[in-house]
Design a protein around this motif. Structure first.
Motif, short mmCIF file in Angstrom:
data_model
loop_
_atom_site.label_atom_id
_atom_site.label_comp_id
_atom_site.label_asym_id
_atom_site.label_seq_id
_atom_site.Cartn_x
_atom_site.Cartn_y
_atom_site.Cartn_z
N SER A 122 0.83 -1.21 0.00
CA SER A 122 0.00 0.00 0.00
C SER A 122 0.86 1.26 0.00
CB SER A 122 -0.92 0.00 1.23
OG SER A 122 -1.75 -1.11 1.25
N LEU A 125 2.29 1.76 -3.43
CA LEU A 125 1.28 2.24 -4.37
C LEU A 125 1.00 3.73 -4.17
CD1 LEU A 125 -1.25 -0.75 -4.34
CD2 LEU A 125 0.12 0.02 -6.29
N HIS A 185 -5.06 -4.53 -6.87
CA HIS A 185 -3.83 -3.74 -6.77
C HIS A 185 -2.89 -4.06 -7.93
CE1 HIS A 185 -0.69 -6.58 -5.46
NE2 HIS A 185 0.13 -5.54 -5.38
N GLU A 189 -0.19 -1.76 -10.68
CA GLU A 189 1.19 -2.14 -10.99
C GLU A 189 1.39 -2.38 -12.49
OE1 GLU A 189 2.62 -4.23 -6.82
OE2 GLU A 189 1.88 -5.49 -8.45
N THR A 271 -3.91 3.74 -8.04
CA THR A 271 -3.01 3.25 -7.00
C THR A 271 -3.54 3.59 -5.60
OG1 THR A 271 -1.69 5.27 -7.21
CG2 THR A 271 -0.97 3.34 -8.46
N ALA A 274 -6.43 1.07 -4.78
CA ALA A 274 -5.94 -0.25 -4.36
C ALA A 274 -5.33 -0.19 -2.97
CB ALA A 274 -4.92 -0.76 -5.37
N ALA A 275 -4.60 0.88 -2.67
CA ALA A 275 -4.00 1.02 -1.35
C ALA A 275 -5.07 1.14 -0.27
CB ALA A 275 -3.08 2.25 -1.32
N MET A 278 -6.54 -2.30 0.50
CA MET A 278 -5.65 -3.17 1.27
C MET A 278 -5.52 -2.71 2.72
SD MET A 278 -2.59 -4.60 -1.15
CE MET A 278 -2.04 -3.06 -1.87
#
Length: 325
Positions: A122, A125, A185, A189, A271, A274-275, A278
């Motif tokens: 995280s 990201l 996530h 990437e 990003t 997704a962070a 998580m």
């Protein structure tokens, strides 16, 4: 008299010629100053196959999805192959579970390690999103991700009894959320890898970023495998699902390579999203499960060591990238 007249005439003629020459030079110089240099001057080269290929000086792409430049052209096939190999490295994280079985105490420590890996991912990201654009969109993405995963949990709870592989009930819902988050996530990437291949250094920079993420994929695959193995999933299925969570990387890398500008603008929100997912999952589900199966100090130590290990990998690759540049 005639001789003097001829000398004067020759002198005047010389002056006229000299004046004309000076005026011509001044006109040419003024035109050079007024005319702007061409930004994208095209040219052609003939490679070893005898075919004539066009390139431009600014390293833009052609209609075939190739980066055009003097020496750093990258094809779509190259990006796809390298990112597929990068995604496959996630399966290496499941290898330890082919040789060891987890007892309840170790299952709790594994949850702590998984939490540390997810937290470190995280942080990476969030940093990546800030490097690619506005920090405001990263913050919005984090908040949106937290709300999104909370809503997903509420929806899954309404289905009551559910199953995934050999897991049933509440554990199945948690595993679905973990696998789903790690898959989400991977989109960020993959987009970052595609944009790096499309950069000014082309293949060399893309390979560096691909290698860095491939190394990070191994502990991330270990985190997914630990969550699955601690709930009785076989090592083969743990490896399969670990690789599945990274499949978005090659899927997104190719279009982000072709449309680098558009994906570069979208990266900060993606990003951050997704962070946020998580971070919420680690605090709400993964760590509490670890505390149930092992002592808080063991779980916290495992999580801390995992974060330190992941951040250490990031530092190594940052230093390597700095020396490379």
């Amino acid at each position: 008299m005639d001789l003097r007249f001829k000398k004067v005439l020759l002198f005047l003629l010389f002056i006229v010629v000299l004046n004309s020459y000076v005026r011509a030079e001044e006109k040419e110089n003024s035109q050079r100053l007024i005319t702007a240099p061409l930004k994208n001057t095209g040219s052609t080269v003939i490679d070893g196959t005898g075919k004539e290929r066009a390139f431009s000086s600014d390293g833009t792409t052609n209609g075939l999805g190739e980066r055009k430049g003097l020496s750093n052209r990258v094809s779509v096939v190259t990006v796809a192959l390298f990112t597929l190999a990068m995604a496959a490295t996630t399966g290496l994280g499941a290898i330890p579970f082919f040789f060891v079985e987890l007892d309840p105490q170790w299952a709790g420590i594994c949850n702590g390690m998984a939490a540390g890996v997810m937290l470190a991912a995280s942080f990476d990201l969030i940093q990546e999103g800030q490097d690619h654009g506005s920090g405001n969109w990263v913050v919005i993405g984090i908040l949106t991700g937290g709300v999104f995963i909370w809503l997903c949990k509420k929806v899954l709870e309404q289905y009551g009894e559910m199953s995934m592989l050999d897991i049933k009930g509440a554990d199945a819902a948690k595993v679905i959320l973990v696998v789903g988050i790690m898959t989400l996530h991977s989109f960020g990437e993959g987009s970052g890898v595609g944009v790096s291949f499309a950069g000014s250094k082309g293949l060399s920079q893309g390979l560096l970023v691909t290698l860095a993420i491939a190394v990070h994929n191994i502990p991330e695959g270990l985190a997914v495998s630990m969550v699955l193995a601690s709930r009785g999933v076989s090592p083969q299925n743990a490896m399969l699902w670990s690789v599945i969570t990274s499949l978005p990387q090659p899927i997104v890398a190719v279009p982000s390579f072709i449309c680098a500008d558009a994906f570069n603008k979208f990266l900060p929100f993606a990003t951050g999203f997704a962070a946020g997912c998580m971070i919420w999952m680690v605090v709400a589900e993964v760590l509490p499960d670890g505390f149930k199966e092992s002592s808080p100090s063991h779980v916290a130590s495992a999580a801390t060591l995992s974060v330190a290990f992941m951040e250490g990998l990031s530092v190594v690759f940052q230093n390597f990238s700095h020396n490379y540049k």
